[in-house]
Scaffold this motif. Structure first.
Motif, mmCIF file in Angstrom:
data_model
loop_
_atom_site.group_PDB
_atom_site.id
_atom_site.type_symbol
_atom_site.label_atom_id
_atom_site.label_comp_id
_atom_site.label_asym_id
_atom_site.label_seq_id
_atom_site.Cartn_x
_atom_site.Cartn_y
_atom_site.Cartn_z
ATOM 1 N N GLU A 348 9.130 -0.121 0.146
ATOM 2 C CA GLU A 348 8.011 0.829 0.171
ATOM 3 C C GLU A 348 6.666 0.112 0.124
ATOM 4 N N GLN A 349 6.559 -0.916 -0.719
ATOM 5 C CA GLN A 349 5.299 -1.656 -0.809
ATOM 6 C C GLN A 349 4.954 -2.289 0.533
ATOM 7 N N MET A 350 5.942 -2.910 1.178
ATOM 8 C CA MET A 350 5.684 -3.547 2.468
ATOM 9 C C MET A 350 5.338 -2.497 3.523
ATOM 10 N N MET A 351 6.012 -1.358 3.481
ATOM 11 C CA MET A 351 5.740 -0.281 4.429
ATOM 12 C C MET A 351 4.303 0.223 4.299
ATOM 13 N N VAL A 352 3.857 0.398 3.072
ATOM 14 C CA VAL A 352 2.505 0.918 2.836
ATOM 15 C C VAL A 352 1.441 -0.109 3.217
#
Length: 423
Positions: A348-352
């Protein structure tokens, strides 16, 4: 003869001093006095920067050493497990920190240097924190299970309805109880916690008391646990805090770790926003197995990433030929529209943080090695679906925190730790 005379000279002896020494042994590693002093100086600078009074020197040293021991123990475990953070993933994380401060990465580095920080050392500290986070996710997340039925029961309960109506900012003090404590030790810890509650209610400063008395990992931050949705707090904390007003001090709360004291620093109205940002995402996953080592999996994902980045392979071809996620692999890596809360934290962090249309660096999660591309984003009205996602995420977060503390206690108890700290 002359050399011996010089070495035995009283005048020379007066100038001999200890340059460094071991203050703790952690399994097969050591913590040196110089390392501890550097960390103590950093914490002391933070206290001065926040205009907080410093605790007594010996208390500060003991608190910092306990933190360093736990960090060293986890880094040793991560090394044995082959958990690494490469420079690409580290730079991505540092860029995210810089953006949170409205700076570019270079501006952020310059600002830290201007404040007297060593940029290289700061980078390695962040790398270490990322490694520890990955270790915790890999070791603890497998213990956490939340079923659909549990989510529905939570949403239907009065507690669930109340918890989605508030966010809490809590302070925390822990009086630790050993895992094999005798009844006398438990009773003594309870008496200590009750005495602390009386002091706090009589006006003692909570942050100063936490620094000097708490056994919790956030003691040096004055026990400040920050803001969190009420539903995301451990159930022991949430059940106590739900009826607390700003400034209230809780009674001692018993858990397997010991006795907890909470302060309601602040609270505010919550409630999930209906409109959220969704991400249309593709990814490629390569995982280690009985035939593929961690090093081989990492080398393979980097090779495929470079082929996609150079245009040698399209993303869809890379996913179809190389991804170990069979569901998305057959769809060219397509995961559809993803709502925050659906994926593991690293994903999720990388996606955001990855701008639409760009290829992310390679990163690791509990499932293996990934890279992703965000095709586009949109704002969506989720209503009940978002409420269910947030309930599941809250329950997972709550149970993860509970399991993490248990896991840390287990690892600390099993490790060989010899503390040689001297007054």
């Amino acid at each position: 003869m002359l050399s011996a005379t010089i070495l035995l000279s009283p005048g020379v002896h007066a100038q001999v001093e200890m340059l460094d020494r071991i203050v703790a042994v952690v399994n097969d590693g050591v913590i040196m006095e110089s390392e501890l002093q550097e960390r103590v100086d950093e914490i002391a600078a933070q206290f001065r920067g926040d205009n907080r009074p410093l605790p007594p020197r010996e208390v500060l040293r003991e608190q910092v050493l306990d933190r360093v021991i736990l960090e060293r123990l986890q880094l040793q475990m991560a090394e044995r497990a082959g958990i690494r953070v490469d420079d690409g993933a580290l730079n991505q994380a540092l860029s995210g920190i810089a953006r949170q401060n409205n700076m570019t990465l270079q501006q952020f580095a310059d600002a830290l240097r201007a404040d007297g920080y060593d940029w290289s050392r700061f980078r390695e500290q962040v790398r270490g924190e990322m490694v520890v986070s990955r270790l915790q996710q890999r070791s603890v997340a497998s213990r956490v299970r939340v079923t659909d039925r549990e989510v529905q029961r939570f949403l239907e309960s009065e507690t669930g309805r109340q918890m989605f109506q508030a966010d809490f900012h809590l302070g925390h003090i822990l009086v630790k109880v050993p895992g094999n404590a005798s009844p006398e030790q438990v009773s003594a810890a309870q008496e200590e916690a009750e005495a602390l509650v009386r002091r706090l209610r009589d006006g003692a400063d909570f942050a100063e008391t936490a620094v000097s008395e708490s056994d919790g990992p956030e003691a040096l931050e004055g026990g400040d646990l920050g803001w969190r949705e009420a539903a995301q707090w451990p159930s022991l904390f949430a059940d106590a805090a739900i009826d607390m007003n700003k400034g209230d001090i809780s009674e001692p709360l018993r858990s397997g770790a010991g006795f907890h004291i909470l302060k309601m620093i602040d609270r505010r109205g919550g409630g999930a926003e209906k409109v959220v940002t969704q991400y249309q995402v593709r990814h490629v996953l390569v995982r280690a197995d009985t035939l593929t080592s961690e090093e081989q999996a990492r080398a393979e994902i980097n090779r495929v990433h470079d082929q996609v980045a150079s245009g040698e392979l399209s993303f869809a071809e890379a996913a179809a030929e190389h991804s170990d996620d069979p569901g998305s692999g057959r769809q060219g890596g397509e995961l559809g529209w993803v709502t925050p809360g659906e994926m593991v934290p690293e994903f999720e962090q990388m996606m955001v943080e990855t701008p639409p249309g760009q290829l992310s660096p390679v990163f690791e999660s509990q499932f293996g090695w990934h890279f992703l591309r965000v095709e586009e984003t949109r704002e969506a009205d989720m209503s009940d679906q978002l409420r269910e996602l947030q309930a599941r995420k809250a329950l997972q977060k709550r149970r993860f925190d509970e399991e993490l503390q248990t896991w840390l206690q287990e690892q600390r108890a099993e490790a060989y730790v010899d503390i040689r700290l001297q007054s």
